[in-house]
Design a protein around this motif. Structure first.
Motif, short mmCIF file in Angstrom:
data_model
loop_
_atom_site.label_atom_id
_atom_site.label_comp_id
_atom_site.label_asym_id
_atom_site.label_seq_id
_atom_site.Cartn_x
_atom_site.Cartn_y
_atom_site.Cartn_z
N LYS A 352 0.80 -1.20 -0.01
CA LYS A 352 0.03 0.00 0.25
C LYS A 352 0.75 1.07 0.01
O LYS A 352 0.68 2.08 -0.91
N GLU A 356 1.31 4.32 -3.29
CA GLU A 356 1.18 5.64 -3.02
C GLU A 356 2.34 6.51 -3.63
O GLU A 356 1.89 7.76 -3.88
N GLN A 362 -3.24 5.54 -9.53
CA GLN A 362 -4.74 6.26 -9.07
C GLN A 362 -5.39 6.96 -10.22
O GLN A 362 -6.25 7.94 -9.84
#
Length: 955
Positions: A352, A356, A362
């Protein structure tokens, strides 16, 4: 008698053949009691005399035994220890094999005796009054143990004695391995509470060496200087691309064999598997291939925590799949109990955090797109539910079943379900359920106008699904293992005889295309005269078998102007308007027919294919027509691909939403296939790994050129390479490429190409290092893999299906010279001899006798025959007076065999090696080690143990 006259006394005793008793009486005159050093001089003299000649003199050795036992215990112990110092590190025996086995047993007895002495003094050390003396005595015992066990040769001989005991009952008072283990246990217990750390450490080292004897061949070092392993990568890519329906166990065994042969550390091994999965997922074409790779990655291959180190690759996979692949994998791993919750949380959090730092993951535009991995994981339980639904009685609620099938056809549901079924080993069961459903639709006795459309649809959907499965996953998924001829289902018969597939040539005049003429006439009249196809009381199986002959009648009528184009349109509308299966069967025959026509004769046949491939737009169609047309168009496109390419014709199939044919038409036009093979292999070699596209090109070339052409030209490419690092990489890649059809390529490599290279002196220069050494490595890897999978019957269905050219009868594979055939025939017929006679240790060895014959391995099998022939050739080269690079090649081959084998060669390729080869091999400096002798002989056989003992004792 003075010491100086000892040798004369011994010789006199031996010449006069003194008995043991006479010797013992005379010994009292030679030395007074307690003359320790004198007895040592006597022992040394006796040993020296006993060892003169090719084998120990048993009479003089018996004198030595009496000399030792005549002295008191303690002094006798010292004497024995000193005597052991004389010979323990330079044992040898050049006598008969039975005498060498006796030496093995004697060594095991000596080992047991030393262990008992060490244990005895370990206990004495704990007694305060005798501590100092006992420590000295224990030290003496341990030093001799270290000296004995420090020799690999001695450990090997003890190992043979241990194996001899497990297979035969040892006569006489010799110690068994069981008593050695008991003495070992007693010594370990005696070490408890021993305060002298030096003695304790010394004893622990000895204990470890003894415990290592039964497994002395299984210790293997791993490659620590490499991080990439292209063979693992390519084997996984091949499985994911071409064999999704295969069982997982053969893949696991093949990968584990690669791991062992290439000595790959476990973490890097697992990492390479995952790397290959993600690369396959990223580079797969959109559509069915992508779903297949997703199913392979998430359902077939087991997750591993090492995947967390693949951050860049994971980022690409996440971007392609629009999800957190790592998270989904770990969840599956947790469900299977392979990962603790704490470890899963830790790895999930790490991934995770990595995600990012990758803003491209995203993307807002992908937020509403359902990721394939999630869809695949959801599809798995759905497959199970559908299988249960299909088991129900279809006659009670056919409408309900039709509703379930209709939902399966929508969107990409069908391909999702098939991919999930394939990856979890349920596709064959899935296909069989649809075959049974298709057979069920034959029942028409009580049909009315309400039930007729349901039955027609059940037939049509099951037929289309089965065609789609056969084209996507291979027709072998459909075929039953064994079934009586009168029970073969309709679809299986039709698929085998009428369905076009890559590489399958159909005869349009085959009896399967010529059914009952009256049924054909009725069908032609029905298609030509009716405004639409009627459904009630129609036997769809008969219609599908009759449609080919009906199309021939209609085509002839059109070509002779009896029918107009408008009539043809009405007929083709009737064929495709209700039941799409009719169009599929009609086009199947037309494809076979077009292949047989000249250029100027094909127009109307191709025009009819165009008409049948164009969907009918209107309201007067049956339920789920649009969904069925999607599958029909895909099936027709696959069927027509080859013939359209060959006839340089274009037919625009409607945009169906399904992917175009993946990996089709990969070869560049007007380029010789040898040039294609060379250029693709060169690119793969420079890149260092095989991608999915290259695998499919190699598969096409193998199919087009044949096994010998393919193997021979790739070996030539390997032998051209002179850079050492490139030859090793080439071997790793070639092994993976050969996995396309390992059995047949191995037969060709070992049975044709190697014998030609080794027996033709004009080609010996090509076998120089490094390419020759690389070819030896490749040959051993292929031989081991083929023999292992062959014995387990693990050839993939794809390999079984491949068309093969005839390979010559391996009985007459080669004579090496004028005298070889008779010897070869003796070898090949020897498995018919009495097994008891062959197993006898006293049986004299012929130059061709091998362990495979004692195990009664069938020489009718081509692979066994090729291996037997190859080892006969190798034996002949080793025994030849002519040396050259071919001799060096043979040494490399044998070294690689030893490097790759696990302990215990029974059942391995080395069982085909003649026993007489062992004595030739130990003459080679790189092969003259006890471990190698143990590795190359079958120690499970009495003869194997004697051959090994004789070879090792002579080293």
């Amino acid at each position: 008698m003075k010491v100086v006259n000892l040798k004369q006394a011994i010789l006199q005793a031996w010449k006069e053949r003194w008995s043991d008793y006479q010797w013992a009486i005379n010994m009292k005159r030679f030395f007074p009691r307690g003359a320790t050093w004198d007895i040592l001089n006597l022992a040394e003299a006796l040993l020296e005399q006993a060892m003169i000649g090719p084998s120990p003199n048993p009479l003089i050795l018996s004198y030595l035994k009496y000399a030792i036992t005549w002295y008191p215990c303690l002094k006798s112990l010292f004497s024995l220890l000193e005597i052991m110092d004389m010979f323990c590190d330079r044992l040898s025996c050049h006598g008969r094999a039975e005498e060498c086995i006796g030496l093995c047993r004697a060594l095991m007895s000596a080992l047991n005796w030393l262990l008992r002495c060490a244990a005895f003094y370990a206990e004495k050390v704990k007694e305060m009054l005798e501590q100092v003396a006992a420590e000295g005595q224990m030290k003496m015992c341990l030093e001799r143990l270290e000296k004995m066990l420090g020799s690999t040769k001695n450990r090997a001989l003890i190992h043979i004695a241990q194996l001899e005991e497990t297979c035969t009952s040892l006569p006489g008072p010799s110690a068994s391995w069981n008593t050695v283990e008991q003495s070992l246990l007693k010594l370990e217990e005696s070490l408890n509470g021993l305060s002298n750390s030096t003695l304790r450490s010394q004893a622990d080292d000895c204990i470890s060496l003894i415990k290592s004897i039964p497994t002395m061949l299984s210790v293997r070092s791993e490659q620590l200087n490499k991080t990439g392993f292209p063979t693992v990568h390519a084997v996984v890519l091949l499985e994911g691309t071409m064999n999704l329906t295969g069982e997982i166990q053969p893949l696991v065994e093949q990968l584990m064999m690669v791991k062992r042969m290439q000595r790959i550390p476990s973490p890097l091994f697992m990492l390479e598997i995952w790397k290959a999965c993600f690369v396959g997922l990223i580079e797969s074409p959109e559509g069915t291939e992508e779903l297949k790779w997703t199913a392979f990655t998430f359902l077939k291959v087991g997750p591993s925590s090492t995947v967390s180190s693949l951050t860049p690759l994971l980022d690409k996979a996440d971007q392609r799949c629009n999800c957190n692949c790592m998270s989904l994998l770990l969840q599956e791993c947790s469900k299977q109990g392979l990962l603790s919750e704490a470890n899963m949380t830790n790895l999930t959090d790490k991934r995770k955090a990595d995600r990012e730092d990758a803003p491209q993951l995203q993307s807002a535009e992908n937020a509403n797109i359902q990721p394939n991995p999630r869809l695949i994981l959801r599809a798995e339980p759905t497959v199970t539910n559908i299988l249960k639904t299909m088991d129900a009685d279809h006659s009670k609620s056919p409408e309900g079943l039709l509703g379930v099938l209709g939902h399966m056809l929508s969107g990409k549901s069908l391909d999702l379900l098939l991919a999930a079924a394939a990856a979890t080993g349920k596709l064959k069961s899935f296909a069989w359920k649809f075959i049974k459903l298709n057979e069920f639709t034959k029942h028409i006795s009580t049909e009315n106008s309400k039930s007729a459309p349901v039955r027609a649809l059940l037939f049509d959907i099951s037929f289309l699904m089965l065609c789609h499965v056969a084209q996507t996953y291979g027709s072998e998924v459909i075929l039953s293992e064994s079934r009586p001829a009168d029970e073969v289902p309709f679809f299986e018969t039709w698929m085998l005889t009428c369905m076009p597939e890559e590489g399958k040539i159909l005869n349009p005049d085959h009896p399967c295309f010529r059914p009952d003429s009256t049924k054909v006439e009725s069908l032609v009249a029905l298609l030509n005269n009716s405004s639409e196809m009627k459904l009630v009381q129609i036997n769809w199986h008969e219609v599908c078998l009759s449609i080919s002959a009906a199309i021939l009648e209609i085509l002839n009528a059109w070509e002779n102007s009896v029918l107009t184009f408008e009539s043809i349109q009405k007929i083709t509308d009737n064929i495709k308007g209700k039941v799409c299966s009719m169009a599929v069967c009609a086009v199947a025959w037309l494809v076979a027919h077009v292949r047989m026509l000249g250029l100027d004769e094909r127009e109307k046949s191709l025009q009819m294919i165009r008409q049948l491939a164009t969907p009918l737009y209107g309201d007067n169609t049956l339920q789920f027509y649009n969904e069925r047309v999607v599958i029909m168009s895909s099936i027709l496109e696959h069927m027509c691909a080859d013939v359209l390419q060959q006839t340089a014709t274009q037919i625009k199939f409607p945009s169906t939403g399904m992917d175009t044919i993946p990996y089709w038409n990969l070869l560049p036009p007007k380029k010789p296939i040898k040039e294609v093979l060379t250029s693709v292999f060169t690119k793969v070699l420079e890149k260092g790994w095989v991608d999915s596209r290259s695998i499919h090109i190699f598969d096409t070339l193998l199919h087009m050129g044949g096994v010998y052409w393919f193997c021979n030209n790739l070996v030539k490419e390997l032998l051209k390479e002179t850079r050492k690092e490139h030859t090793l990489r080439a071997v790793e890649l070639l092994y993976a490429i050969f996995c396309l059809d390992m059995q047949q390529l191995t037969l060709t490599l070992l049975g044709h190409i190697l014998p030609n290279l080794l027996t033709d002196s004009s080609k010996w220069h090509t076998l120089m290092d490094p390419p020759g050494k690389a070819l030896a490595k490749l040959s051993v890897w292929c031989a081991l893999s083929s023999y292992s999978s062959h014995n387990k019957g693990q050839a993939s269905a794809r390999q079984k299906k491949r068309h093969r050219e005839d390979i010559e009868d391996y009985i007459s594979l080669f004579p090496l010279d004028d005298t070889r055939p008779s010897k070869l025939m003796r070898l090949l017929s020897s498995n018919e001899e009495d097994a008891n006679i062959l197993s006898s240790p006293n049986r004299s060895m012929s130059s061709s006798l091998s362990a495979s014959q004692l195990h009664a391995v069938s020489m009718r099998d081509p692979l066994n025959r090729v291996l037997a022939n190859l080892f006969l050739l190798i034996s002949s080269i080793l025994g030849s007076k002519t040396a050259g690079t071919h001799t060096q090649f043979v040494q490399w081959f044998m070294e690689e065999c030893v490097d790759c084998l696990e302990q215990g060669s029974h059942g391995s390729i080395l069982q085909f090696m003649p026993f007489t080869m062992v004595s030739e091999l130990v003459k080679v400096s790189t092969m003259s080690s006890p471990k190698i002798v143990l590795a190359i002989t079958d120690l499970g056989l009495p003869l194997g143990r004697r051959v090994a003992a004789k070879a090792i004792a002579a080293l």
